[in-house]
Design an enzyme around this catalytic site. Structure first.
Site, mmCIF file in Angstrom:
data_model
loop_
_atom_site.group_PDB
_atom_site.id
_atom_site.type_symbol
_atom_site.label_atom_id
_atom_site.label_comp_id
_atom_site.label_asym_id
_atom_site.label_seq_id
_atom_site.Cartn_x
_atom_site.Cartn_y
_atom_site.Cartn_z
ATOM 1 N N ASP A 1 -4.009 -22.675 45.765
ATOM 2 C CA ASP A 1 -5.118 -23.681 45.889
ATOM 3 C C ASP A 1 -4.832 -24.819 46.144
ATOM 4 O O ASP A 1 -4.840 -25.167 47.421
ATOM 5 C CB ASP A 1 -5.667 -23.427 44.343
ATOM 6 C CG ASP A 1 -6.627 -24.574 43.996
ATOM 7 O OD1 ASP A 1 -7.060 -25.140 44.871
ATOM 8 O OD2 ASP A 1 -7.159 -24.448 42.838
ATOM 9 N N LYS B 1 -10.391 -14.906 34.890
ATOM 10 C CA LYS B 1 -8.980 -15.602 35.154
ATOM 11 C C LYS B 1 -8.911 -16.825 34.200
ATOM 12 O O LYS B 1 -9.589 -17.288 33.614
ATOM 13 C CB LYS B 1 -9.672 -16.591 36.553
ATOM 14 C CG LYS B 1 -8.614 -17.824 36.718
ATOM 15 C CD LYS B 1 -8.689 -18.489 38.035
ATOM 16 C CE LYS B 1 -8.894 -20.060 38.192
ATOM 17 N NZ LYS B 1 -9.238 -20.674 39.434
ATOM 18 N N LYS C 1 -11.626 -24.384 48.192
ATOM 19 C CA LYS C 1 -12.455 -25.158 47.639
ATOM 20 C C LYS C 1 -12.920 -26.209 48.644
ATOM 21 O O LYS C 1 -12.153 -26.800 49.111
ATOM 22 C CB LYS C 1 -11.868 -25.987 46.376
ATOM 23 C CG LYS C 1 -11.705 -25.039 45.155
ATOM 24 C CD LYS C 1 -11.192 -25.964 44.151
ATOM 25 C CE LYS C 1 -10.620 -25.294 42.919
ATOM 26 N NZ LYS C 1 -9.424 -25.669 42.070
ATOM 27 N N GLY D 1 -13.824 -23.050 42.200
ATOM 28 C CA GLY D 1 -14.710 -23.987 41.805
ATOM 29 C C GLY D 1 -14.282 -25.148 41.162
ATOM 30 O O GLY D 1 -13.213 -25.267 40.589
ATOM 31 N N SER E 1 -13.467 -18.547 35.304
ATOM 32 C CA SER E 1 -12.296 -19.107 34.919
ATOM 33 C C SER E 1 -12.288 -19.710 33.135
ATOM 34 O O SER E 1 -12.972 -20.234 32.918
ATOM 35 C CB SER E 1 -12.088 -20.509 35.494
ATOM 36 O OG SER E 1 -10.928 -20.998 35.290
ATOM 37 N N GLU F 1 -2.025 -17.655 40.511
ATOM 38 C CA GLU F 1 -2.624 -18.837 41.234
ATOM 39 C C GLU F 1 -1.709 -20.121 41.278
ATOM 40 O O GLU F 1 -1.723 -20.578 39.951
ATOM 41 C CB GLU F 1 -4.016 -19.049 41.067
ATOM 42 C CG GLU F 1 -4.689 -20.149 41.807
ATOM 43 C CD GLU F 1 -6.007 -20.447 41.447
ATOM 44 O OE1 GLU F 1 -6.609 -19.498 40.741
ATOM 45 O OE2 GLU F 1 -6.723 -21.215 42.038
#
Ligand code: NPG
Length: 370
Positions: free
Chosen positions: A238, A161, A262, A290, A135, A213
């Site tokens: 998310d 990402k 997550k 993460g 990321s 996302e």
């Protein structure tokens, strides 16, 4: 299993580089480690909370407070057959999933270590190594972003990402796509857009992204469903998905076609596994997100990332993406993959000298027998 007590440690670890998102900049990872001591073994859990409540309403000192004042005392006198007993015992306390997850993971780790079972086996993992993405935070300039991406691709990461926000979206995405060609590329907005931005977000369709996302607010499942019909890029959620129940609702509404799991955000690995199962039953791919974890949280995330429904590379990057010295033996990228730990429980422990160096506070909370 007899739980004797819980240690809460506040740790502070500098990141190798500031990590900027639409909700803030993190330069030091300040979070909690939870150690569960049982008659059979000890176990570790890492809290996903950050210093400030910017990603979620939880934050490090608040998580420590809810653990010491409510969650750990609630385990006194409770019969803990295994870690599945925690969620019912803690269920009357609303929210605080990051804190609950750290506690449940520590107890789960202790229980599995006592029984000699790796977390990956307990969850039902089918892989011994997982493909890793990275990321990439918002940078001051596009050349700086291109340098960062080039470094990660050289290191072997199999997907990139990019963090986006209004004002930092089309141009950085275009620049990365033009410079690096046909890489696996996705973007994460961390809830920074509004439904009225749908036409703007549809312009991302031109870049053949794997997913977009969490474009809208966490509580806007309906808005995401409308947006999913207005853009071609698959929507991944998310922040919106706090439980298997949310995952089922989001899938039925058409709010997403991919889910980032997550474990911290959803209250632990047991609920994470349920989300994986709900999504798999609907052919919705999942991947493991993460929260800038140390090796302790990373080890457990790798067990989740090895489940059969985790068909997309996640944000399980190598230790050196985050820290110059990790809390555990470092996780190293090999051919774009990290190995899933094979030892009992999460399979790793903190290195004692590093742990002492990064600990800024510690307290012990005894738990009375059932
Ligand atoms: O590799 O752990 C990582 C970082 C992945 O982008 C990432 N995490 O918004 O998902 C996020 C972000 C995050 C970081 C969230 C810290 C919360 C805390």
């Amino acid at each position: 299993m007899r739980l004797q007590g819980i240690e809460i440690r506040t740790i502070r670890m500098p990141l190798v580089a500031p990590f900027r998102t639409s909700f803030g900049v993190e330069t030091v990872r300040e979070t909690l480690l939870v150690r569960a001591v049982t008659d059979a073994a000890e176990g570790w859990g890492e809290c996903g909370a950050s210093e400030e409540p910017l990603y979620s309403s939880e934050y490090t000192h608040g998580a420590a407070e809810v653990l010491r004042r409510h969650l750990v005392p609630a385990l006194s006198g409770v019969e803990l057959r295994d870690a599945h007993a925690l969620a019912p015992a803690l269920g009357r306390f609303k929210g605080h999933r990051l804190a609950k997850s750290a506690l449940e993971t520590a107890v789960l780790d202790a229980d599995l270590r006592g029984r000699g079972v790796p977390l990956s086996h307990a969850l039902g993992a089918t892989r011994s190594r997982v493909a890793c993405g990275v990321s990439v935070g918002i940078t001051d300039t596009i050349p700086a972003l291109l340098d960062a991406v080039a470094g990660y691709l050289d290191a072997g990461y199999v997907r990139i990402k990019l963090k986006i926000e209004p004002g930092w979206d089309l141009e950085p995405v275009r620049a990365v796509r033009e410079r690096f060609g046909d890489i696996d590329l996705q973007v994460d907005a961390n809830a920074s857009y509004r439904p009225a931005d749908a036409r703007h977000l549809a312009r991302l369709d031109a870049f053949d992204l794997t997913l977009l996302e969490q474009p809208l607010a966490a509580d806007d499942l309906l808005g995401h469903a409308r947006l999913a019909r207005a853009v071609e890029t698959p929507i991944c959620l998310d922040e919106s998905i706090l439980s298997a129940h949310h995952a089922a609702a989001a899938i039925e509404l058409g709010s997403c076609s991919i889910v980032n799991i997550k474990p911290g955000r959803v209250g632990g690995y047991l609920e994470a596994r349920r989300i994986h199962d709900v999504c798999s039953a609907h052919d919705v791919p999942v991947w493991c997100g993460g929260m800038l974890e140390t090796g302790i949280g990373r080890a457990a995330n790798l067990a989740l990332a090895a489940l059969p429904g985790c068909t997309m590379p996640g944000d399980t990057s190598a230790s050196d993406r985050y820290f110059s010295t990790d809390l555990t033996e470092p996780f190293r990228l090999e051919d774009g993959h990290l190995a899933v730990p094979t030892g009992p429980g999460i399979g790793v422990v903190p290195l004692p000298e590093v742990l002492e160096e990064v600990t800024v506070e510690r307290e012990w909370i005894p738990v009375a027998a059932a």
